[in-house]
Structure formats: C-alpha cells, structure tokens
Design a protein around this motif. Structure first.
Motif, short mmCIF file in Angstrom:
data_model
loop_
_atom_site.label_atom_id
_atom_site.label_comp_id
_atom_site.label_asym_id
_atom_site.label_seq_id
_atom_site.Cartn_x
_atom_site.Cartn_y
_atom_site.Cartn_z
N CYS A 136 0.84 -1.20 0.00
CA CYS A 136 0.00 0.00 0.00
C CYS A 136 0.88 1.25 0.00
O CYS A 136 1.80 1.37 0.81
CB CYS A 136 -0.89 -0.04 1.25
SG CYS A 136 -1.88 1.42 1.48
N CYS A 186 0.28 4.14 0.97
CA CYS A 186 0.20 5.05 2.12
C CYS A 186 1.08 4.57 3.26
O CYS A 186 1.33 5.31 4.19
CB CYS A 186 -1.25 5.26 2.57
SG CYS A 186 -1.84 4.25 3.93
N CYS A 187 1.55 3.33 3.16
CA CYS A 187 2.42 2.83 4.24
C CYS A 187 3.65 2.11 3.69
O CYS A 187 4.66 2.75 3.43
CB CYS A 187 1.62 1.98 5.23
SG CYS A 187 0.38 0.91 4.51
N ALA A 209 -6.13 2.23 2.34
CA ALA A 209 -5.24 3.40 2.41
C ALA A 209 -5.90 4.61 3.05
O ALA A 209 -7.11 4.82 2.94
CB ALA A 209 -4.78 3.75 1.00
#
Ligand SMILES: [Zn+2]
Length: 322
Positions: free
Chosen positions: A63, A65-66, A99
């Motif tokens: 992902c 976002c991470c 996300a």
C-alpha cells in the motif's frame, strides 16, 4: 503544459468501485496526458484492463500510504521530473481499499520536488451503497477515508432500493457534513446531493462516536495565535481529529482557508477577497472520541492569554512562526 501536475486521489474501501469510477467518470475527456497509477494490495493487475488504451502504472503487493510509500514517491518524481512534453498534466492515483488518502496528500507536500510540481486537485472517496453500513461498523479506515474526502461517490445505487441509497448518503453526511456527494451511475437523486446535513439518529455503533461541531467567530482572529492553537490541537489529538476545515478572518483583505486531516495540516490558502461575504471565521471539526464542547473555550482562552502578553511585551517570550 505549464504549471503543476494535477493529482486526483481516488480512495474507498475494497470493492467500492474505484476503478469503475476512474474508467467511467474521470478518464473520458481527460486528455492524452492523463496518467493513472493503480495501487493494489495483491500481486497482480486485476482491473487495469478497464482503462482500455491507456494502461495504468501499477504498484502491487503493498500500500502506497504505508509500506510502498517510497515506490510511489519515486514514480511521481519520475513523472513530474520529465521534460514538459513528456510530463502528464494529470495523475490519477487509485489507492488500496485500506489506504489513508491524507497520507499521500502529505507526501505531495513533504517532498520538495513534488511540492513544487504537483497540485492536489481532490480526494475522491468511492463508497458502496449496499455495503457501507457494515463496512463502517467494522473498519475504522472506511470512516477515516470519508472524513478525508473532498467528494464522495456512492456506487451500486442501481443495485439497491432508494431507502438504502438514502441511508448511505446519510451515513456519509453524518461523518463529513458538507462533503459533495455524487452517484456513480448518476442515480443518487439530485435532491439528496443538495440537501443540508441530515439529522441521523441511528448510524450504528461505529459512527456513533463520530462528532462534528462548527464554530463561528464574528471578530477577526489573530493568525499567529490561531496557528499556534491549531498546531497544539493537531499534535495532541491528531489521531482523534478526523478532519478540520476552516475559513478564517484574520482582518485581511480576504479569508484564509485551512484544511487538516488527522495530523496533516495542508498549507493555508490566502484569498484576495471575501467575494461579497461578510468577514467572519467558521471552522468545522470532525472527530472521533474528542470532547468538542471545550474547543471554543480553549481557543478563546488562548487568544485572551496572547492579548495579555502582547499588551505587556516584557512578559512575551520568543515567538516562533510557522
Ligand atoms: Zn497503507
């Protein structure tokens, strides 16, 4: 093209219809220089074929976002760093279902190259009318996504009865009262989209602790004081502050617009006029588990203490500005 590359973030829980939304609504008429970035938690490209002639750039197996933050950053830096002719004018990023869109928005601000060469156009969040109530009751991410949205698109309203569609819109508005709401198939009744926030009494266990408050101030606020107060608030309670939106009267020619999602505060926008509005400040807080009733008193106390210090410069400490 000139100017920054526009970026649209499309979030929403797993299976909500993000790819369909991009293919049906964003891409038609978007022009040749639009680039789609598709992020999937799984290993492969399952839906990229929906984009037809313009295959997306794929980031799979994590992902952005991470755990795949760096991969997205490298891709975006590559895209915006190209010569003017080869650079896209618009980048649409389809996020994974888990996300947090605001984290990607923050990446665009944190990186010096991306900050200069990109402009976030909107965070669009797609929600599934049929599954929304259950999704919100089980997954905190879905609540945070709606709170972070500039626009919410309700999908699958053609598959459910009107009451379920209305319920989905009410749930969205309970979390983010002034967000724009659309139907993916044009099938959310227009009057619903234009309605004032609905009074929702039964939104289920998960959104029951989501609270929204709007504060209004007629007197101009001192910009540095307000900024310091907001910074302290966000640092102390960012996780519980899902969203903050404000139009602040600082006594200037026009308002200052502010937007924060959790602990991410976007750069303020200073408008040059009030466009006929009476100058005043208005700020909306959307939170989970934060006592919003004390906010107004806290800001007033802060302003008052600052006014006293300003009146007695001998007691005034070093002032830092952000
Ligand atoms: Zn993530």
């Amino acid at each position: 093209m000139t100017g920054p590359v526009q970026v649209t973030l499309v979030g929403g829980f797993l299976g909500a219809g993000k790819t369909t939304y991009i293919a049906r609504r964003l891409l038609p008429g978007a022009g040749d220089s639009t680039c789609v970035v598709l992020n999937e938690l799984g290993r492969g490209d399952t839906e990229g074929s929906l984009f037809g002639a313009s295959p997306p750039r794929l980031i799979a197996g994590g992902c952005v976002c991470c755990d795949r933050r760096d991969e997205l950053k490298a891709l975006l830096r590559n895209l915006v760093g190209r010569t003017r002719a080869a650079r896209p004018s618009h980048i649409i990023i389809e996020l994974t279902g888990m996300a947090h869109p605001e984290r990607i928005a923050q990446q665009l601000i944190d990186d010096p190259l991306l900050r200069y060469h990109t402009a976030l156009r909107a965070i669009v969040v797609v929600v599934d009318a049929l599954a929304l109530r259950q999704t919100l009751s089980r997954h905190h991410e879905a609540v945070a996504q709606i709170a972070a949205a500039d626009r919410v698109v309700v999908s699958k309203t053609d598959l459910c009865d009107p009451a379920t569609a209305s319920d989905a819109v009410a749930l969205v508005r309970h979390i983010n009262p002034d967000v724009g709401v659309d139907g993916l198939a044009g099938d959310v009744p227009p009057k619903l989209s234009d309605e004032a926030p609905l009074a929702v009494t039964n939104t289920g266990a998960h959104t029951a602790d989501v609270r929204t408050v709007t504060l209004e101030f007629c007197q101009p606020l001192t910009w540095q004081v307000f900024g310091a107060w907001l910074t302290l608030l966000v640092h102390a309670h960012g996780e519980r502050l899902l969203r903050f939106k404000a139009r602040i009267d600082t006594g200037g020619e026009g308002p200052v617009l502010l937007d924060a999602v959790q602990d991410v505060v976007h750069p303020p926008r200073h408008l040059v006029s009030w466009s006929g509005l009476t100058p005043s400040s208005s700020m909306t807080f959307i939170s989970r588990g934060l006592d919003l009733t004390r906010l107004e008193a806290s800001l007033t106390t802060f302003e008052h203490a600052f006014a006293q210090l300003a009146a007695d410069p001998g007691r005034r400490g070093h002032q830092s500005s952000r």
